[in-house]
Design a protein around this motif. Structure first.
Motif, PDB file in Angstrom:
ATOM      1  N   GLU A 232      11.773  -0.758  20.195  1.00 11.04           N
ATOM      2  CA  GLU A 232      11.626  -0.002  21.432  1.00 11.04           C
ATOM      3  C   GLU A 232      10.168   0.438  21.548  1.00 11.04           C
ATOM      4  OE1 GLU A 232      14.504   0.050  23.021  1.00 11.04           O
ATOM      5  OE2 GLU A 232      13.449   0.815  24.755  1.00 11.04           O
ATOM      6  N   SER A 233       9.568   0.262  22.693  1.00 10.79           N
ATOM      7  CA  SER A 233       8.152   0.598  22.826  1.00 10.79           C
ATOM      8  C   SER A 233       7.949   1.769  23.761  1.00 10.79           C
ATOM      9  CB  SER A 233       7.399  -0.601  23.374  1.00 10.79           C
ATOM     10  OG  SER A 233       6.188  -0.199  23.935  1.00 10.79           O
TER      11      SER A 233
ATOM     12  N   ARG B  18      10.267  -2.507  28.851  1.00  3.29           N
ATOM     13  CA  ARG B  18      10.980  -3.782  28.771  1.00  3.29           C
ATOM     14  C   ARG B  18      11.400  -4.189  30.181  1.00  3.29           C
ATOM     15  NH1 ARG B  18      15.343  -3.341  24.038  1.00  3.29           N
ATOM     16  NH2 ARG B  18      15.589  -5.502  24.624  1.00  3.29           N
TER      17      ARG B  18
ATOM     18  N   GLN C 180       3.584  -3.348  20.569  1.00  2.00           N
ATOM     19  CA  GLN C 180       4.924  -2.765  20.583  1.00  2.00           C
ATOM     20  C   GLN C 180       5.687  -3.122  21.852  1.00  2.00           C
ATOM     21  OE1 GLN C 180       5.031   1.456  19.806  1.00  2.00           O
ATOM     22  NE2 GLN C 180       6.202   0.975  17.967  1.00  2.00           N
ATOM     23  N   GLY C 181       6.871  -3.663  21.688  1.00  2.00           N
ATOM     24  CA  GLY C 181       7.754  -3.919  22.824  1.00  2.00           C
ATOM     25  C   GLY C 181       7.493  -5.205  23.566  1.00  2.00           C
TER      26      GLY C 181
END
Lengths: 371, 371
Positions: B5-6, B11, B68-69
């Motif tokens: 999860e960022s 997303r 990230q993500g």
């Protein structure tokens, strides 16, 4: 009119010696007043120039008379007709006798003046120049060369053709390379100019057939022509320090020239917008004034005003149609430099040399090799 | 790799909906790291985009994993081969299967992605696109369209062709007018774009034969094509407010594009020189920073990065070879806009319409009339 002793404009050496420039006073967007103002500016800066000025005598005498001492440096030739920006070259060829433009070229033709300057209709000026001065032996298509602000020590690169002819074959492009190199030697003082051929990529397989052919021709003539050939260059190389002379056909060259001028003007306008945007930035602009003025001088098209017609029996400088006194004066300065360096004779010798059996043989062999 | 999860990169809507862009990670001057950085920038700004990324899987997984993500938004397709800037298009056509460029186009061909983005070799990309996507019915020569900073309210003009093909006849130029108008409608939101034809003068008698012919053809198709035809324009008009779409052949367009970029860069460098010149002007530059940044943003080529290939069964965005993250991100943004507006279907309909008997008849009549 009283050709009184002037304190501002030095008289030429007894109004006899020095260099004689033939100037068309008509056909520019700002009329004869701007042209005479430009002549006065040049006269003031350079005591060695005399002028033959062409246009309606009464009007010119009055304009020149208002500038102290200028009349003694000018020989006014009456010409009632004016070539307008709308006139088609073909019309001017048929009916142009009696116009100031015709008369301006005539002074170079009969040897009274060394170089002609006009800010009139480019197409008509080239057509008249070709009709009255005739092409140099060995030149099929004359060209117009311009100066382009660059990163080179000399500050400018030469580009040709920028609009004399919309077509050019491989042999024409070779002639442009020789003439452009000669112009760079005499106008910019470069002993061995670097010549590039404008294309859409620097790889050898790119571009039109005539460009591949010209690539071989120019490469094999470089040594005999006393220049270095750097190969294909792209639009981004026009201001580059890796080339001094850029060779192209008159259609592409004209579009490139106007695109460059338009882009520089756009960036300049954006810059003005940016600095007018807040009190802070207006203050900053005030502080930076000297720097901004220096920048403006570097990219001001008026200061590099003057396309030169190459490949004729005589030199003609075409000034911008919208040129003001500063622009006209820059064109006259260029004309003076070319006249003084004996540029025309040197260029003619260079083209004639390229027709010598040895080089002609080389060129012929290359042509066969690539076709 | 952990598609955690960022907090920085949203997303996509369950990684399913939205627009899918196919991105070639290889072939750019700065390598895949710059491309992945550009993808990350776009992903951060726009939650609606998903990516199919093409290149060596291990390397790409690692680069994407560091953001990230991002992994959750990207589908990596392994392709070991790279098309280099030196590869000839003909070689790539024969041996290009297995390269990231080929794979990138393939995702558009099989309908997985709407638009392809690559910063690789232009000639190879166009050749591959033509081979795999095929030309739209009615299009003889596809074109590359670019955006040009302008004085118009929309801030940009469209110019095409800037290098897909070095030749264009009158019928090709008509097709460019239709495609360029369609691009301006969908990309710039102009209901009735004004189209001009690039020439060395605005008078009707000027220019090459195919330009005079195209002039008639485009004029007579303007109403049916829902654009206004302003006639011939010159290089200085590229940033002009009197035209939105400039039509020219790919040789001239490419030289003009690179000349404009080169000139803007030259002026920018001169500006830096000018401001670095004295303590006073350095201080002024500091004060004017905001204004100068605004100016830089207006003329920064990275922010208008992306030529669009028009006239194929699918849309391809060509990013600059030297593009950095900002440039890649701008190209992806353009791809997204075009995908979202249904541009491709609209353009295809427009070209098909121009082949309807009525317009075809008109065009035929004009052609006969001028030849």
């Amino acid at each position: 009119m009283n050709p009184a002793e002037s304190t501002t404009i030095p008289r030429g050496p007894e109004c006899k010696g020095g260099v004689v420039i033939s100037v068309d006073a008509m056909g520019g967007d700002r009329g004869p007043a701007a042209v005479v103002a430009g002549i006065a500016e040049s006269a003031q800066k350079n005591a060695e120039i005399r002028f033959i000025v062409h246009g309606p005598k009464a009007e010119l005498d009055q304009l020149i008379g208002h500038r102290q001492g200028l009349a003694a440096r000018c020989d006014v030739r009456d010409a009632a007709g004016v070539v307008t920006m709308e006139d088609k070259p073909s019309q001017v060829l048929r009916k142009g006798e009696g116009t100031s433009m015709w008369s301006t070229i005539e002074s170079v033709r009969n040897g009274e003046a060394t170089v002609a300057v006009s800010c009139g209709n480019t197409g008509a000026l080239m057509a008249l120049s070709m009709l009255r001065l005739r092409k140099l032996p060995g030149v099929n298509r004359p060209a117009i060369a311009c100066l382009w602000p660059s990163r080179n020590p000399q500050g400018f690169n030469v580009m040709l053709d920028v609009g004399a002819d919309i077509r050019a074959d491989a042999q024409d492009l070779l002639t442009y390379a020789l003439m452009g190199a000669s112009y760079a030697r005499n106008g910019l003082g470069l002993a061995r100019p670097r010549v590039g051929l404008l294309n859409v990529g620097t790889e050898e397989h790119k571009g039109r057939a005539e460009l591949k052919q010209a690539h071989e021709l120019i490469a094999s003539t470089a040594d005999a022509g006393s220049f270095d050939y750097v190969g294909f260059v792209e639009g981004g190389d026009l201001p580059s320090a890796r080339v001094d002379v850029i060779v192209t056909d008159g259609f592409t060259g004209n579009v490139a020239l106007k695109t460059g001028e338009g882009t520089a003007k756009l960036v300049g306008d954006f810059l003005k917008d940016a600095f007018g945007n807040s009190v802070m930035s207006k203050f900053a602009a005030l502080l930076a004034m000297t720097s901004l003025k220096r920048l403006q001088k570097r990219i001001d098209p008026r200061r590099v005003n003057g396309g030169v017609f190459l490949g004729l029996n005589g030199t003609v400088v075409k000034s911008h149609g919208g040129a003001d006194a500063t622009g006209i004066s820059a064109a006259i300065k260029l004309a003076f430099q070319l006249a003084q360096s004996g540029f025309h004779e040197r260029l003619a010798a260079r083209v004639a040399q390229s027709l010598s059996p040895e080089i002609a043989g080389l060129a012929g062999a290359d042509k066969k090799g690539t076709s």
